[in-house]
Design a protein around this motif. Structure first.
Motif, mmCIF file in Angstrom:
data_model
loop_
_atom_site.group_PDB
_atom_site.id
_atom_site.type_symbol
_atom_site.label_atom_id
_atom_site.label_comp_id
_atom_site.label_asym_id
_atom_site.label_seq_id
_atom_site.Cartn_x
_atom_site.Cartn_y
_atom_site.Cartn_z
ATOM 1 N N ALA A 98 0.833 -1.203 0.000
ATOM 2 C CA ALA A 98 0.000 0.000 0.000
ATOM 3 C C ALA A 98 0.862 1.245 0.000
ATOM 4 O O ALA A 98 0.595 2.222 -0.713
ATOM 5 C CB ALA A 98 -0.929 -0.009 1.219
ATOM 6 N N ARG A 99 1.955 1.224 0.803
ATOM 7 C CA ARG A 99 2.834 2.387 0.853
ATOM 8 C C ARG A 99 3.575 2.582 -0.462
ATOM 9 O O ARG A 99 3.869 3.707 -0.856
ATOM 10 C CB ARG A 99 3.818 2.244 2.015
ATOM 11 C CG ARG A 99 3.152 2.467 3.365
ATOM 12 C CD ARG A 99 4.150 2.538 4.510
ATOM 13 N NE ARG A 99 4.774 1.248 4.778
ATOM 14 C CZ ARG A 99 6.058 0.978 4.581
ATOM 15 N NH1 ARG A 99 6.848 1.904 4.089
ATOM 16 N NH2 ARG A 99 6.555 -0.199 4.879
ATOM 17 N N LEU A 100 3.892 1.490 -1.138
ATOM 18 C CA LEU A 100 4.540 1.621 -2.439
ATOM 19 C C LEU A 100 3.640 2.356 -3.420
ATOM 20 O O LEU A 100 4.092 3.231 -4.172
ATOM 21 C CB LEU A 100 4.882 0.228 -2.981
ATOM 22 C CG LEU A 100 5.991 -0.546 -2.256
ATOM 23 C CD1 LEU A 100 6.080 -1.967 -2.789
ATOM 24 C CD2 LEU A 100 7.325 0.159 -2.402
ATOM 25 N N LEU A 101 2.331 2.015 -3.404
ATOM 26 C CA LEU A 101 1.393 2.695 -4.307
ATOM 27 C C LEU A 101 1.255 4.164 -3.952
ATOM 28 O O LEU A 101 1.227 5.036 -4.824
ATOM 29 C CB LEU A 101 0.020 2.009 -4.253
ATOM 30 C CG LEU A 101 -0.080 0.570 -4.748
ATOM 31 C CD1 LEU A 101 -1.533 0.129 -4.749
ATOM 32 C CD2 LEU A 101 0.504 0.422 -6.136
ATOM 33 N N VAL A 102 1.165 4.445 -2.650
ATOM 34 C CA VAL A 102 0.993 5.831 -2.216
ATOM 35 C C VAL A 102 2.201 6.661 -2.619
ATOM 36 O O VAL A 102 2.078 7.789 -3.120
ATOM 37 C CB VAL A 102 0.774 5.900 -0.694
ATOM 38 C CG1 VAL A 102 0.790 7.343 -0.223
ATOM 39 C CG2 VAL A 102 -0.550 5.260 -0.336
ATOM 40 N N THR A 103 3.375 6.111 -2.425
ATOM 41 C CA THR A 103 4.606 6.834 -2.779
ATOM 42 C C THR A 103 4.627 7.143 -4.267
ATOM 43 O O THR A 103 4.979 8.251 -4.682
ATOM 44 C CB THR A 103 5.841 5.997 -2.395
ATOM 45 O OG1 THR A 103 5.805 5.717 -0.999
ATOM 46 C CG2 THR A 103 7.125 6.756 -2.718
ATOM 47 N N ALA A 104 4.224 6.166 -5.093
ATOM 48 C CA ALA A 104 4.231 6.372 -6.539
ATOM 49 C C ALA A 104 3.203 7.428 -6.958
ATOM 50 O O ALA A 104 3.462 8.267 -7.813
ATOM 51 C CB ALA A 104 3.944 5.052 -7.250
ATOM 52 N N VAL A 105 2.030 7.389 -6.328
ATOM 53 C CA VAL A 105 0.955 8.295 -6.725
ATOM 54 C C VAL A 105 1.225 9.724 -6.252
ATOM 55 O O VAL A 105 0.980 10.689 -6.970
ATOM 56 C CB VAL A 105 -0.402 7.790 -6.187
ATOM 57 C CG1 VAL A 105 -1.478 8.826 -6.402
ATOM 58 C CG2 VAL A 105 -0.768 6.485 -6.864
ATOM 59 N N ARG A 106 1.756 9.849 -5.028
ATOM 60 C CA ARG A 106 2.028 11.200 -4.506
ATOM 61 C C ARG A 106 3.122 11.884 -5.327
ATOM 62 O O ARG A 106 3.036 13.060 -5.633
ATOM 63 C CB ARG A 106 2.448 11.106 -3.047
ATOM 64 C CG ARG A 106 1.260 10.926 -2.105
ATOM 65 C CD ARG A 106 1.714 10.828 -0.674
ATOM 66 N NE ARG A 106 0.582 10.810 0.234
ATOM 67 C CZ ARG A 106 0.688 10.572 1.535
ATOM 68 N NH1 ARG A 106 1.856 10.314 2.073
ATOM 69 N NH2 ARG A 106 -0.386 10.576 2.297
ATOM 70 N N GLU A 117 8.211 1.721 -11.205
ATOM 71 C CA GLU A 117 8.701 0.533 -10.519
ATOM 72 C C GLU A 117 8.024 0.351 -9.171
ATOM 73 O O GLU A 117 7.773 -0.774 -8.727
ATOM 74 C CB GLU A 117 10.215 0.628 -10.358
ATOM 75 C CG GLU A 117 10.971 0.528 -11.681
ATOM 76 C CD GLU A 117 12.463 0.329 -11.491
ATOM 77 O OE1 GLU A 117 12.875 0.097 -10.333
ATOM 78 O OE2 GLU A 117 13.181 0.385 -12.487
ATOM 79 N N LEU A 118 7.754 1.459 -8.510
ATOM 80 C CA LEU A 118 7.004 1.358 -7.253
ATOM 81 C C LEU A 118 5.615 0.758 -7.480
ATOM 82 O O LEU A 118 5.161 -0.104 -6.727
ATOM 83 C CB LEU A 118 6.877 2.747 -6.621
ATOM 84 C CG LEU A 118 8.159 3.399 -6.107
ATOM 85 C CD1 LEU A 118 7.862 4.814 -5.635
ATOM 86 C CD2 LEU A 118 8.772 2.583 -4.976
ATOM 87 N N LEU A 119 4.936 1.243 -8.515
ATOM 88 C CA LEU A 119 3.616 0.705 -8.834
ATOM 89 C C LEU A 119 3.697 -0.764 -9.199
ATOM 90 O O LEU A 119 2.855 -1.572 -8.802
ATOM 91 C CB LEU A 119 2.982 1.494 -9.986
ATOM 92 C CG LEU A 119 2.509 2.915 -9.690
ATOM 93 C CD1 LEU A 119 1.987 3.557 -10.967
ATOM 94 C CD2 LEU A 119 1.428 2.912 -8.624
ATOM 95 N N SER A 120 4.696 -1.117 -9.988
ATOM 96 C CA SER A 120 4.839 -2.491 -10.435
ATOM 97 C C SER A 120 5.015 -3.439 -9.261
ATOM 98 O O SER A 120 4.353 -4.482 -9.176
ATOM 99 C CB SER A 120 6.029 -2.604 -11.392
ATOM 100 O OG SER A 120 6.180 -3.933 -11.852
ATOM 101 N N LEU A 121 5.907 -3.056 -8.337
ATOM 102 C CA LEU A 121 6.140 -3.919 -7.181
ATOM 103 C C LEU A 121 4.923 -3.936 -6.258
ATOM 104 O O LEU A 121 4.515 -4.981 -5.758
ATOM 105 C CB LEU A 121 7.376 -3.432 -6.422
ATOM 106 C CG LEU A 121 7.783 -4.258 -5.194
ATOM 107 C CD1 LEU A 121 8.010 -5.710 -5.571
ATOM 108 C CD2 LEU A 121 9.032 -3.679 -4.538
ATOM 109 N N GLY A 122 4.328 -2.768 -6.028
ATOM 110 C CA GLY A 122 3.157 -2.712 -5.138
ATOM 111 C C GLY A 122 1.986 -3.522 -5.645
ATOM 112 O O GLY A 122 1.356 -4.267 -4.890
ATOM 113 N N THR A 123 1.684 -3.389 -6.934
ATOM 114 C CA THR A 123 0.561 -4.153 -7.494
ATOM 115 C C THR A 123 0.857 -5.649 -7.510
ATOM 116 O O THR A 123 -0.038 -6.468 -7.302
ATOM 117 C CB THR A 123 0.242 -3.668 -8.921
ATOM 118 O OG1 THR A 123 1.427 -3.739 -9.725
ATOM 119 C CG2 THR A 123 -0.289 -2.258 -8.912
ATOM 120 N N ALA A 124 2.124 -6.005 -7.747
ATOM 121 C CA ALA A 124 2.478 -7.420 -7.758
ATOM 122 C C ALA A 124 2.300 -8.042 -6.380
ATOM 123 O O ALA A 124 1.785 -9.153 -6.229
ATOM 124 C CB ALA A 124 3.913 -7.599 -8.237
#
Length: 812
Positions: A98-106, A117-124
């Motif tokens: 969840a934090r990986l997605l937030v970091t990518a989106v912010r 890459e943050l989104l890729s790892l977070g979604t995976a």
């Protein structure tokens, strides 16, 4: 930073098989071998245990990712059993992805890693975690849904960063803390090195070039899209999953993804939308997002019309899912244009030579289109006749000679669609002369020739003969089978219009029809299969949940006809049908009042049940006198009529209750001389109700129907007249009623009105009033005197036009 493919074997959108959910072969062994790692060697198990230990005790994101990478290299997810996967899941938790997605989106905070890459790892990671139902239902995972939907709808990370920040802020524990940038950055080089070869392989297999992976995310890559859809699909499979997705904006986001032709939108996005538009969330979705869904339907209908042969056949089933529910109010002519365009493609398909497997989806789609606009857009009468004929043929073939011992779900679905075509044909084909009137708009089937209408009725009769044959074979153990209910319901629609054909077969089937209705009415257990089926098939006009009364509701019109015929009526009496009807009225009245005790909307089925009971009351007086269920009915009427007389929107039901109670009252005798409180309460309410129908207005003007009765007069007039005649019978059998007639002021009110008015609304109304007054004059000297005095004082009013009444009171 490693590409997401580095961790894909463990944390990508892999959907476990039955054994991973504990329900397949070997599931028991996996449970017993809780830490064994499935098909791993001893050496692998030993290393796996050390990795799991490291994962459990990781102090930061770097340690967690390193342990995950070691597990990835050690063994693929397919070799890990459910307990081992669960250990991995619990150790990783939902906070990190969840934090990986937030970091990518912010975006604003520098993590040292590209947002993609943050989104890729977070979604995976989320995709892997979602394979466990407990994890999929966790609030942390559910809170990431808007972000995942944004990825699917908008594609590039740059577009994600333009979205409102409240999507990110919805995630618990992530409002002030993003991913540990130093840990992620320090681990980036090692991950990139160890994952390079696997990343290249993954990119090649997914058809995604390296340049697209590392560029400005111009298009959503397949791995990330698959992971997002894995999470959403896992959530959708939960009991409340569709509602969770709907409330978090899944419909507009997925519609946008399809509109922009994002990765996997047509394969996985449409499938997910189809799930949301099937079942209980269908109405909610269309009411919340009509514009988006109608736009999508327009696009799909165009694709359908432009597709070729086999693709078009395959799209029939898909298109059914995206049609709006019956009764949905959509502005403009768009929906009508869609239906008209689809019919244009279906006509030659209906006329073509097709196998049973091919014709099934066509008939189901045709049935759904008929639900929306009836026969208006189908085409010329010849096409209508052919459509009905093909549906009837499929029903005969499917019910008379079913393949094997059990009917396949596909065949059941096809036959259910055929039933709806037959029902739509019945509504118009059984109308008088099949002619168009001012009240019924011109439609293709309403302009059938006499020969064509006979052909339609003929094939319908043959099909319903097969339906009755099938229902005769149904065992009570299958009474909760949705297909049995669909078959029962279809037959009831025919019996409501046509009971003269196949009369012997219908009479022989009555034990099943009554037994089936009684079983559902009296069974208090929740019938989930039938409830879900009714929702999916949109068969309930009120679109409410299953209550158990539905079978009898559909049968009631037929019972109204059959109870008027001597042969079927005798059979119905042996089946204790009056008691079933009384039980139905009691249950429905309780439901009608609701928990607050306030009577709500009109329920026509209650009025139909009263009509059937009235038939029994008129034709079987001895049964009425002896059957205990009629005592129960009297108690119910005495409780409900005093309430109904004050409910103008339930006037027709009140007329039914009043007349039914008076018709039963005329069969009683007051030998004991005592009157029960319930009886007095009912007659008092009945007298108030009967006197409220007419309004005298000004002196010596014609009497008019009162304002409260005016709207319902066409339906209630005959019942009111019959009630007056029954009141006269009650006066003769129970003389105490005359005292109540005078005490309640009914007689004075009627005499005053008749003395001042010049005429009554019609001859039948005058005859009914005269019969009741004659009975009172004959049974009560005081009533006779009051009537005579009024006739003498008012020799010009409508009262003096009643010749039989003059004879009864001795006025010349």
């Amino acid at each position: 930073m490693a590409d997401s493919s580095d961790v894909t074997p463990v944390v990508s959108g892999h959907t476990p098989g039955k054994e991973e959910h504990g329900g397949g072969e070997g599931g028991g062994d996996s449970e017993r071998d809780a830490g064994g790692g499935g098909g791993l060697t001893e050496a692998q198990r030993e290393v796996l245990e050390r990795c799991l230990h490291a994962l459990r005790h990781a102090k930061n994101d770097s340690h967690t990712l390193a342990a995950l990478l070691l597990i990835t290299r050690l063994c693929p997810a397919s070799q890990l059993d459910k307990p081992t996967l669960r250990c991995v899941f619990e150790a990783v938790g939902l906070n990190l992805p969840a934090r990986l997605l937030v970091t990518a989106v912010r975006g604003g905070e520098s993590s040292g890693l590209p947002p993609h890459e943050l989104l890729s790892l977070g979604t995976a990671l989320l995709a892997a975690l979602s394979t466990d139902p407990d994890m999929a239902s966790h609030p942390h995972l559910l809170s990431t849904i808007p972000l995942l939907l944004g990825i699917l709808a908008n594609g590039p990370v740059s577009n994600q960063q333009k979205q409102p920040q409240d999507q990110a802020e919805e995630i618990p524990d992530c409002k002030v803390q993003s991913a540990d940038s130093s840990n992620l950055e320090s681990n980036s080089a090692e991950e990139s090195k160890t994952g390079k070869q696997k990343s290249d392989d993954s990119s090649a297999s997914n058809g995604v070039s390296a340049s697209k992976e590392t560029s400005a995310s111009s298009k959503l890559d397949e791995a990330m899209a698959a992971d997002c859809y894995q999470v959403l699909t896992a959530v959708c499979a939960l009991p409340r999953g569709p509602d969770q997705l709907l409330s978090r904006g899944a419909v507009p986001a997925l519609c946008q993804a399809v509109e922009q032709n994002q990765t996997f939108s047509c394969e996985k996005g449409l499938a997910l939308l189809g799930c949301l538009l099937t079942g209980k969330t269908k109405d909610k979705a269309w009411s919340k997002h009509p514009v988006e869904l109608l736009t999508l339907l327009v696009r799909l209908s165009k694709d359908f019309c432009q597709s070729k042969d086999q693709t078009r056949l395959d799209m029939c089933s898909q298109l059914v899912q995206f049609l709006p529910p019956v009764g949905v109010a959509l502005e403009g002519e768009q929906l009508k244009d869609v239906v008209s365009r689809v019919w244009g493609v279906l006509r030659p398909m209906v006329q073509a030579k097709l196998t049973a497997k091919q014709i099934g989806p066509i008939l189901v789609l045709s049935a759904c289109l008929l639900d929306l606009y009836g026969w208006e857009l189908v085409g010329p009468p010849k096409v209508c006749c052919l459509l009905v004929n093909r549906a009837c043929v499929e029903v005969r073939l499917g019910l008379e000679e079913p393949p094997g011992d059990e009917m396949s779900p596909e065949l059941q679905h096809t036959l259910t669609g055929c039933y709806r075509i037959m029902e739509a044909a019945i509504e118009q084909a059984c109308s008088v002369g099949l002619s168009t009137t001012a009240a019924s708009p011109q439609s293709s089937i309403s302009s059938l020739s006499l020969q064509q209408s006979r052909q339609v009725l003929g094939v319908l009769e043959e099909a319903f003969s097969a339906v009755m044959y099938y229902l005769q074979q149904v065992n009570p153990s299958r009474y909760e089978d949705p297909f049995v209910f669909a078959t029962f319901r279809s037959l009831c629609s025919w019996l409501a219009e046509e009971t003269s054909c196949l009369k012997e077969e219908v009479t022989r089937l009555l034990p099943f029809l009554i037994g089936y209705s009684r079983r559902h009415l009296q069974d208090e257990s929740p019938e989930r299969r039938l409830s879900d089926w009714m929702t999916e098939m949109s068969v309930s006009v009120e679109r409410e949940s299953w209550t158990g009364t539905e079978p009898l509701r559909y049968l009631l019109p037929a019972l109204c006809h059959l109870s008027a015929e001597e042969g079927p009526r005798k059979v119905l009496l042996t089946l204790d049908t009056p008691a079933l009807l009384v039980d139905f009225l009691s249950q429905t009245w309780t439901s009608l009042k609701g928990k607050s005790g306030v009577v709500s909307a009109r329920d026509p089925s209650m009025e139909t049940a009263c009509s059937a009971l009235l038939n029994f009351t008129v034709t079987e007086p001895e049964r009425v006198r002896k059957d205990p269920c009629f005592r129960t009915l009297e108690a119910l009427l005495s409780e409900t009529l005093p309430v109904l007389v004050h409910k103008s929107h339930l006037l027709v039901l009140a007329a039914n209750y009043c007349t039914l109670g008076l018709m039963m009252g005329r069969l009683k005798s007051s030998e004991s001389g005592s009157v029960e409180a319930g009886q007095r309460r009912f007659f008092s309410a009945a007298l108030r109700f009967l006197r409220s129908a007419l309004d005298s207005g000004s002196s010596y003007a014609p009497v008019k129907v009162s304002h409260s009765w005016e709207e319902s007069w066409d339906e209630a007039a005959e019942l009111w007249r019959l009630g007056l005649q029954a009141l006269g019978g009650c006066v003769r059998s129970q003389p105490w009623v005359t005292t109540l007639v005078r005490e309640e002021g009914w007689l004075k009110h009627i005499l005053t009105m008749l003395g001042q008015c010049s005429a009554l609304p019609d001859k039948h109304t005058q005859e009914a009033l005269e019969e009741a007054l004659c009975a009172m004059a004959e049974q009560c000297p005081l009533c006779k005197q009051e009537i005579g005095d009024m006739m003498v004082r008012n020799d010009k009013g409508a009262l003096n036009g009643m010749r039989n009444l003059k004879k009864s009171v001795g006025v010349k």
